[in-house]
Write a protein that holds these residues in place. Structure first.
Motif, PDB file in Angstrom:
ATOM      1  N   PRO A   1      16.136   4.877   1.594  1.00  0.00           N
ATOM      2  CA  PRO A   1      17.281   4.148   2.155  1.00  0.00           C
ATOM      3  C   PRO A   1      16.957   2.714   2.529  1.00  0.00           C
ATOM      4  O   PRO A   1      17.859   1.878   2.609  1.00  0.00           O
ATOM      5  CB  PRO A   1      17.660   4.978   3.382  1.00  0.00           C
ATOM      6  CG  PRO A   1      16.414   5.715   3.740  1.00  0.00           C
ATOM      7  CD  PRO A   1      15.717   5.985   2.433  1.00  0.00           C
ATOM      8  N   SER A   2      15.677   2.420   2.751  1.00  0.00           N
ATOM      9  CA  SER A   2      15.298   1.064   3.116  1.00  0.00           C
ATOM     10  C   SER A   2      14.961   0.265   1.872  1.00  0.00           C
ATOM     11  O   SER A   2      14.164   0.701   1.055  1.00  0.00           O
ATOM     12  CB  SER A   2      14.085   1.079   4.048  1.00  0.00           C
ATOM     13  OG  SER A   2      13.570  -0.234   4.199  1.00  0.00           O
ATOM     14  N   PRO A   3      15.529  -0.930   1.740  1.00  0.00           N
ATOM     15  CA  PRO A   3      15.226  -1.731   0.550  1.00  0.00           C
ATOM     16  C   PRO A   3      13.817  -2.318   0.558  1.00  0.00           C
ATOM     17  O   PRO A   3      13.335  -2.790  -0.475  1.00  0.00           O
ATOM     18  CB  PRO A   3      16.283  -2.841   0.597  1.00  0.00           C
ATOM     19  CG  PRO A   3      16.652  -2.959   2.033  1.00  0.00           C
ATOM     20  CD  PRO A   3      16.545  -1.571   2.599  1.00  0.00           C
ATOM     21  N   SER A   4      13.173  -2.281   1.737  1.00  0.00           N
ATOM     22  CA  SER A   4      11.846  -2.899   1.848  1.00  0.00           C
ATOM     23  C   SER A   4      10.782  -1.894   2.254  1.00  0.00           C
ATOM     24  O   SER A   4       9.887  -2.214   3.027  1.00  0.00           O
ATOM     25  CB  SER A   4      11.898  -4.058   2.857  1.00  0.00           C
ATOM     26  OG  SER A   4      12.777  -5.067   2.399  1.00  0.00           O
ATOM     27  N   ASP A   5      10.878  -0.695   1.733  1.00  0.00           N
ATOM     28  CA  ASP A   5       9.898   0.326   2.062  1.00  0.00           C
ATOM     29  C   ASP A   5       9.579   1.143   0.815  1.00  0.00           C
ATOM     30  O   ASP A   5      10.383   1.216  -0.123  1.00  0.00           O
ATOM     31  CB  ASP A   5      10.438   1.244   3.165  1.00  0.00           C
ATOM     32  CG  ASP A   5       9.353   2.116   3.765  1.00  0.00           C
ATOM     33  OD1 ASP A   5       9.681   3.089   4.451  1.00  0.00           O
ATOM     34  OD2 ASP A   5       8.153   1.805   3.545  1.00  0.00           O
ATOM     35  N   CYS A   6       8.414   1.748   0.801  1.00  0.00           N
ATOM     36  CA  CYS A   6       8.059   2.652  -0.289  1.00  0.00           C
ATOM     37  C   CYS A   6       6.946   3.553   0.193  1.00  0.00           C
ATOM     38  O   CYS A   6       6.325   3.296   1.234  1.00  0.00           O
ATOM     39  CB  CYS A   6       7.632   1.884  -1.548  1.00  0.00           C
ATOM     40  SG  CYS A   6       6.065   1.011  -1.447  1.00  0.00           S
ATOM     41  N   THR A   7       6.682   4.601  -0.544  1.00  0.00           N
ATOM     42  CA  THR A   7       5.644   5.545  -0.156  1.00  0.00           C
ATOM     43  C   THR A   7       4.886   6.023  -1.372  1.00  0.00           C
ATOM     44  O   THR A   7       5.437   6.087  -2.478  1.00  0.00           O
ATOM     45  CB  THR A   7       6.251   6.746   0.600  1.00  0.00           C
ATOM     46  OG1 THR A   7       5.204   7.650   0.943  1.00  0.00           O
ATOM     47  CG2 THR A   7       7.255   7.485  -0.296  1.00  0.00           C
ATOM     48  N   ILE A   8       3.614   6.364  -1.164  1.00  0.00           N
ATOM     49  CA  ILE A   8       2.830   7.002  -2.222  1.00  0.00           C
ATOM     50  C   ILE A   8       2.488   8.434  -1.815  1.00  0.00           C
ATOM     51  O   ILE A   8       1.492   9.006  -2.257  1.00  0.00           O
ATOM     52  CB  ILE A   8       1.544   6.208  -2.555  1.00  0.00           C
ATOM     53  CG1 ILE A   8       0.710   5.925  -1.295  1.00  0.00           C
ATOM     54  CG2 ILE A   8       1.885   4.905  -3.253  1.00  0.00           C
ATOM     55  CD1 ILE A   8      -0.638   5.275  -1.604  1.00  0.00           C
ATOM     56  N   SER A   9       3.360   9.009  -0.989  1.00  0.00           N
ATOM     57  CA  SER A   9       3.142  10.375  -0.527  1.00  0.00           C
ATOM     58  C   SER A   9       4.029  11.396  -1.224  1.00  0.00           C
ATOM     59  O   SER A   9       3.674  12.576  -1.287  1.00  0.00           O
ATOM     60  CB  SER A   9       3.385  10.455   0.988  1.00  0.00           C
ATOM     61  OG  SER A   9       2.453   9.649   1.683  1.00  0.00           O
TER      62      SER A   9
END
Length: 124
Positions: A101-109
């Motif tokens: 939902p955040s345009p400035s976030d990501c995860t490698i999990s």
């Protein structure tokens, strides 16, 4: 919903490869993109991710300083530039998408969707 990786192959240690991920069938701007990899007999490992807007990236400690990730939303393509490759980088690399939902976030999990993968083999 489709993610198709390309650019894998055989390279000598110290060499470089650029993986590409072509996205189709969904609004690519709505998804953070990550690259995962899996070597034979090992768990799936998150390698790198890039946020929806491209302003945030993350890297696994094992690839920091050697890999970069970038995306071109207009072309619907995401890239993983891999430099100074090591034999331990050999694996099947998967392009994945996460509905963040955040345009400035990501995860490698974790991820929501995954491509079929491309093989990277680094010889010593």
């Amino acid at each position: 919903f489709q993610l198709v990786e390309s650019g894998g192959g055989l390279v000598q240690a110290g060499g470089s490869l650029r993986l590409s991920c072509a996205a189709s069938g969904f609004t690519v701007d709505d998804y953070a993109i990550a690259w995962f990899r899996q070597a034979p007999g090992k768990y799936l490992e998150g390698v790198s991710c890039i946020s929806r807007t491209g302003d945030r990236t993350q890297f696994a400690d094992s690839v920091k300083g050697r890999f970069t990730i970038f995306r071109n939303n207009a072309d619907r393509t995401i890239y993983l530039q891999m430099n100074n490759l090591r034999p331990e980088d050999s694996a099947v690399y998967y392009c994945t998408a996460e509905s963040n939902p955040s345009p400035s976030d990501c995860t490698i999990s974790y991820f929501d969707h995954r491509g079929p993968g491309t093989q990277v083999t680094v010889s010593s």
